[in-house]
Design a protein around this motif. Structure first.
Motif, PDB file in Angstrom:
ATOM      1  N   SER A 120       0.821  -1.211   0.000  1.00 54.06           N
ATOM      2  CA  SER A 120       0.000   0.000   0.000  1.00 54.06           C
ATOM      3  C   SER A 120       0.857   1.264   0.000  1.00 54.06           C
ATOM      4  O   SER A 120       0.535   2.246  -0.682  1.00 54.06           O
ATOM      5  N   ILE A 121       1.951   1.251   0.751  1.00 54.21           N
ATOM      6  CA  ILE A 121       2.853   2.405   0.769  1.00 54.21           C
ATOM      7  C   ILE A 121       3.456   2.638  -0.605  1.00 54.21           C
ATOM      8  O   ILE A 121       3.563   3.778  -1.082  1.00 54.21           O
ATOM      9  N   LEU A 197      -2.045  -1.764  15.007  1.00 52.86           N
ATOM     10  CA  LEU A 197      -2.500  -0.372  15.090  1.00 52.86           C
ATOM     11  C   LEU A 197      -1.643   0.573  14.254  1.00 52.86           C
ATOM     12  O   LEU A 197      -2.171   1.455  13.565  1.00 52.86           O
ATOM     13  N   VAL A 198      -0.328   0.414  14.306  1.00 48.78           N
ATOM     14  CA  VAL A 198       0.544   1.309  13.534  1.00 48.78           C
ATOM     15  C   VAL A 198       0.323   1.148  12.026  1.00 48.78           C
ATOM     16  O   VAL A 198       0.127   2.147  11.315  1.00 48.78           O
ATOM     17  N   PRO A 199       0.334  -0.078  11.482  1.00 46.97           N
ATOM     18  CA  PRO A 199       0.032  -0.203  10.049  1.00 46.97           C
ATOM     19  C   PRO A 199      -1.360   0.300   9.684  1.00 46.97           C
ATOM     20  O   PRO A 199      -1.545   0.826   8.585  1.00 46.97           O
ATOM     21  N   PHE A 200      -2.325   0.147  10.587  1.00 49.64           N
ATOM     22  CA  PHE A 200      -3.671   0.633  10.278  1.00 49.64           C
ATOM     23  C   PHE A 200      -3.677   2.149  10.111  1.00 49.64           C
ATOM     24  O   PHE A 200      -4.355   2.681   9.217  1.00 49.64           O
ATOM     25  N   VAL A 201      -2.944   2.852  10.948  1.00 47.23           N
ATOM     26  CA  VAL A 201      -2.835   4.306  10.811  1.00 47.23           C
ATOM     27  C   VAL A 201      -2.170   4.663   9.485  1.00 47.23           C
ATOM     28  O   VAL A 201      -2.615   5.581   8.768  1.00 47.23           O
ATOM     29  N   ILE A 202      -1.116   3.931   9.133  1.00 49.23           N
ATOM     30  CA  ILE A 202      -0.425   4.179   7.858  1.00 49.23           C
ATOM     31  C   ILE A 202      -1.355   3.929   6.680  1.00 49.23           C
ATOM     32  O   ILE A 202      -1.410   4.719   5.718  1.00 49.23           O
ATOM     33  N   LEU A 203      -2.102   2.826   6.728  1.00 46.58           N
ATOM     34  CA  LEU A 203      -3.014   2.491   5.635  1.00 46.58           C
ATOM     35  C   LEU A 203      -4.132   3.518   5.511  1.00 46.58           C
ATOM     36  O   LEU A 203      -4.543   3.863   4.399  1.00 46.58           O
ATOM     37  N   THR A 204      -4.638   3.995   6.634  1.00 48.50           N
ATOM     38  CA  THR A 204      -5.673   5.031   6.593  1.00 48.50           C
ATOM     39  C   THR A 204      -5.145   6.301   5.931  1.00 48.50           C
ATOM     40  O   THR A 204      -5.823   6.923   5.095  1.00 48.50           O
ATOM     41  N   TYR A 205      -3.934   6.689   6.284  1.00 41.75           N
ATOM     42  CA  TYR A 205      -3.304   7.871   5.681  1.00 41.75           C
ATOM     43  C   TYR A 205      -3.153   7.680   4.167  1.00 41.75           C
ATOM     44  O   TYR A 205      -3.489   8.592   3.385  1.00 41.75           O
ATOM     45  N   CYS A 206      -2.653   6.523   3.747  1.00 41.94           N
ATOM     46  CA  CYS A 206      -2.458   6.268   2.314  1.00 41.94           C
ATOM     47  C   CYS A 206      -3.786   6.264   1.575  1.00 41.94           C
ATOM     48  O   CYS A 206      -3.906   6.821   0.473  1.00 41.94           O
ATOM     49  N   THR A 207      -4.807   5.646   2.177  1.00 39.39           N
ATOM     50  CA  THR A 207      -6.109   5.558   1.522  1.00 39.39           C
ATOM     51  C   THR A 207      -6.725   6.932   1.326  1.00 39.39           C
ATOM     52  O   THR A 207      -7.221   7.261   0.236  1.00 39.39           O
TER      53      THR A 207
END
Length: 334
Positions: A120-121, A197-207
């Motif tokens: 995703s990144i 939790l950390v990857p979820f925050v990253i994925l939300t930002y990317c989305t």
């Protein structure tokens, strides 16, 4: 010398299933997931190795191949989990098998989340910052990054094997507990929550940023942007459906254990956590969504090889040139 691998221990009440009927249902769901996921992941693995030859393609395909490997690791654990549930235990009565299963589950979870996040990144930088030099693009030139990810995961997973602990009694302090045990217990929980939790925050930002990019785009290749949105949204579905509920249930379980609430409330929290843990096994069925949205070539090749009846073939015009048009159509089909 005592044979540790064959030495069962007497499971405590915390390891016994509080509701046999409900755990039999958990076992049934686990077997259904295993039955569906085994041929699915086997076909995907076959396609990556023998059809796509992933090592000759871009790094995204290498990441997706490693995601398949992570799902295969999970599949090895499912029959054991179902067997334990059927026999009325939340985990194996053999300590070595129990720790090995926990190790594989933690390793699968960490690998799945890592490769989903990296994919995703990468798509985020390709869409939102296409011309900017960044670390992800530099790492994509080195397929060995996948090996590095696998090497970093075991040290984070080792705490599940180096200490004795009850099924859900982490942080339930006893008089004989040592500082080392407390540290290992804390480390295990930190790893459990951090890797979700950390990857979820990253994925939300990317989305959010990819969707905003699609909305601002008025000209150009919008189809590429839509595929990127579908990709990150499919990853968010996997996270929201499989990993987040389990993390929330684990948090509630820890609160119940630390506060030493009534036994009935603890049993309810344990049963809910185990049920949502079974739900997290669904990631090996949902990950193919990521493969399809990440690569249109993979989707086309998969359906053409395993479900050719679902592939729309070009219609042949009913005119005098039918003999001329038949040959290229057949050659393309092969």
């Amino acid at each position: 010398m005592e044979n540790i691998s064959a030495a069962p221990y007497e499971p405590t009440e915390a390891c016994r299933a509080a509701n046999r009927a409900l755990y039999n249902f958990y076992a049934t769901v686990t077997i259904v997931i295993f039955t569906l996921a085994l041929p699915l992941n086997a076909s995907v693995l076959h396609l990556f190795i023998f059809k796509l030859r992933f090592w000759k393609l871009n790094t995204n395909n290498i990441f997706l191949f490693n995601l398949v490997l992570a799902d295969v690791l999970l599949l090895f654990c499912l029959p054991m989990k179902a067997y334990n549930f059927t026999n009325g235990y939340r985990r194996s009565v053999n300590e070595v098998l129990c720790k090995a299963t926990l190790f594989m589950l933690f390793l699968n979870r960490g690998a799945s989340i890592a490769f989903l996040t990296v994919t995703s990144i990468d798509r985020y930088f390709s869409v939102v910052h296409p011309g900017r030099k960044n670390l992800v693009k530099a790492l994509k030139k080195f397929p060995e990054i996948s090996i590095l990810i696998w090497l970093l995961l075991p040290p984070l997973t080792i705490p599940t094997m180096v200490t004795n602990f009850e099924c859900c009694n982490t942080h339930k302090h006893e008089k004989h507990d040592t500082l080392i045990k407390d540290v290992l217990d804390s480390m295990r929980e930190v790893v459990f929550f951090t890797q979700v939790l950390v990857p979820f925050v990253i994925l939300t930002y990317c989305t959010v940023h990819i969707i905003n990019r699609l909305r601002r785009r008025t000209v150009g290749d919008t189809a590429k942007l839509r595929r990127a949105v579908f990709l990150v949204m499919s990853v968010m579905v996997v996270f929201s459906f499989c990993f987040l509920p389990c993390a929330v249930a684990r948090m509630v379980l820890l609160v119940v254990k630390v506060q030493e609430l009534s036994e009935s409330e603890q049993e309810k929290a344990v049963v809910a956590f185990d049920g949502l843990m079974v739900l997290s096994f669904m990631d090996c069925l949902l990950d193919p969504l990521v493969y399809c949205f990440c690569s249109t070539k993979f989707k086309t090749l998969y359906f053409s090889n395993y479900f050719p009846f679902l592939v729309k073939r070009p219609s042949i015009p009913l005119n005098s040139s039918v003999g001329k048009t038949m040959q290229p159509v057949c050659s393309n089909a092969t």
